[in-house]
Design a protein around this motif. Structure first.
Motif, PDB file in Angstrom:
ATOM      1  N   ASP A   1       0.857  -1.177   0.000  1.00 52.32           N
ATOM      2  CA  ASP A   1       0.000   0.000   0.000  1.00 52.32           C
ATOM      3  C   ASP A   1       0.896   1.230   0.000  1.00 52.32           C
ATOM      4  N   PRO A   2       0.878   2.041  -1.085  1.00 50.47           N
ATOM      5  CA  PRO A   2       1.732   3.226  -1.132  1.00 50.47           C
ATOM      6  C   PRO A   2       1.465   4.196   0.020  1.00 50.47           C
TER       7      PRO A   2
ATOM      8  N   THR B   1       9.491   2.376 -14.144  1.00 55.14           N
ATOM      9  CA  THR B   1       9.403   1.318 -13.154  1.00 55.14           C
ATOM     10  C   THR B   1      10.822   0.879 -12.835  1.00 55.14           C
TER      11      THR B   1
ATOM     12  N   THR C   1       6.582   1.988  -9.638  1.00 57.38           N
ATOM     13  CA  THR C   1       6.377   2.728 -10.875  1.00 57.38           C
ATOM     14  C   THR C   1       6.169   4.172 -10.453  1.00 57.38           C
TER      15      THR C   1
ATOM     16  N   ARG D   1       6.825   8.038 -17.000  1.00 53.82           N
ATOM     17  CA  ARG D   1       6.688   6.979 -15.991  1.00 53.82           C
ATOM     18  C   ARG D   1       7.839   6.005 -16.130  1.00 53.82           C
TER      19      ARG D   1
ATOM     20  N   ASN E   1       3.430   4.018  -7.517  1.00 52.64           N
ATOM     21  CA  ASN E   1       2.496   2.899  -7.574  1.00 52.64           C
ATOM     22  C   ASN E   1       3.294   1.607  -7.560  1.00 52.64           C
ATOM     23  N   TYR E   2       2.797   0.633  -6.833  1.00 55.80           N
ATOM     24  CA  TYR E   2       3.454  -0.672  -6.793  1.00 55.80           C
ATOM     25  C   TYR E   2       2.629  -1.757  -7.450  1.00 55.80           C
ATOM     26  N   ALA E   3       1.503  -1.422  -8.034  1.00 57.92           N
ATOM     27  CA  ALA E   3       0.606  -2.433  -8.592  1.00 57.92           C
ATOM     28  C   ALA E   3       0.893  -2.738 -10.044  1.00 57.92           C
ATOM     29  N   ASP E   4       1.743  -1.971 -10.711  1.00 60.20           N
ATOM     30  CA  ASP E   4       1.995  -2.181 -12.152  1.00 60.20           C
ATOM     31  C   ASP E   4       2.890  -3.361 -12.409  1.00 60.20           C
TER      32      ASP E   4
ATOM     33  N   ALA F   1       3.519  10.661  -8.597  1.00 56.91           N
ATOM     34  CA  ALA F   1       2.793   9.446  -8.204  1.00 56.91           C
ATOM     35  C   ALA F   1       3.778   8.301  -7.996  1.00 56.91           C
TER      36      ALA F   1
END
Length: 177
Positions: free
Chosen positions: A93-94, A124, A105, A122, A174-177, A172
């Motif tokens: 969870d960021p 990663t 990412t 962007r 994000n760790y879900a990519d 931003a």
């Protein structure tokens, strides 16, 4: 004419095994789950190619040369896989840990005055074998990745490029990519 320009290789020529992406001495070989899967797929392809060469190459010298190269590449790849340290942030969870880390990412907005407008990019952060800058995947050893690590949304980083300095803001993570 130099032998470097000729395609004719003899059985006496040394076998050249292409180097893998460099990993700094003493650095941990961090990989994403996707990166480890890619390494294993590459290993399967090389082993299939080795089996094909063993069966379908009739010239003994050519077969020996090809097998030596394939065995060298397989050995280097096995070492890279054995040293892999998988980092999986899929469920991170960021909000709980808002810092840029391996596997993140990150969206950056360029704030340099020499650029026309604010452009967003962007990236990663991945392992050295998975890096593909053209597709936004940068090795954790790259200067931009090192500059971003440990930063939060709203922080800025400054990178020196051939055109000067670029100031970028992290917009931003994000760790879900």
């Amino acid at each position: 004419m130099s032998r470097a320009f000729l395609k004719n290789e003899s059985a006496d020529d040394p076998v050249v095994i292409p180097a893998r992406a460099p990993l700094p001495p003493g650095a941990t070989n961090y990989v994403t789950p996707r990166g480890l899967a890619l390494l294993r797929a590459e290993l399967a392809e090389l082993e299939a190619e080795r089996a094909h060469v063993q069966v379908h190459t009739s010239d003994e010298a050519d077969r020996t040369r090809q097998l030596a190269e394939l065995n060298g590449r397989i050995g280097a790849l096995n070492q890279r896989i054995a040293s892999a340290h998988v980092v999986d942030h899929a469920n991170q969870d960021p909000a709980a840990d808002p810092l840029v880390r391996f596997g993140a990412t990150v969206t950056l907005r360029t704030r340099s005055s020499r650029t026309a407008g604010n452009t967003e990019r962007r990236f990663t952060i991945v392992g050295v074998d998975e890096a593909d800058a053209g597709n936004g995947r940068i090795a954790f050893t790259a200067p931009i990745a090192r500059a971003m690590q440990g930063k939060r949304v709203g922080d800025t980083i400054t990178l020196r490029t051939a055109r000067g300095e670029d100031v970028m803001e992290i917009t931003a993570i994000n760790y879900a990519d």
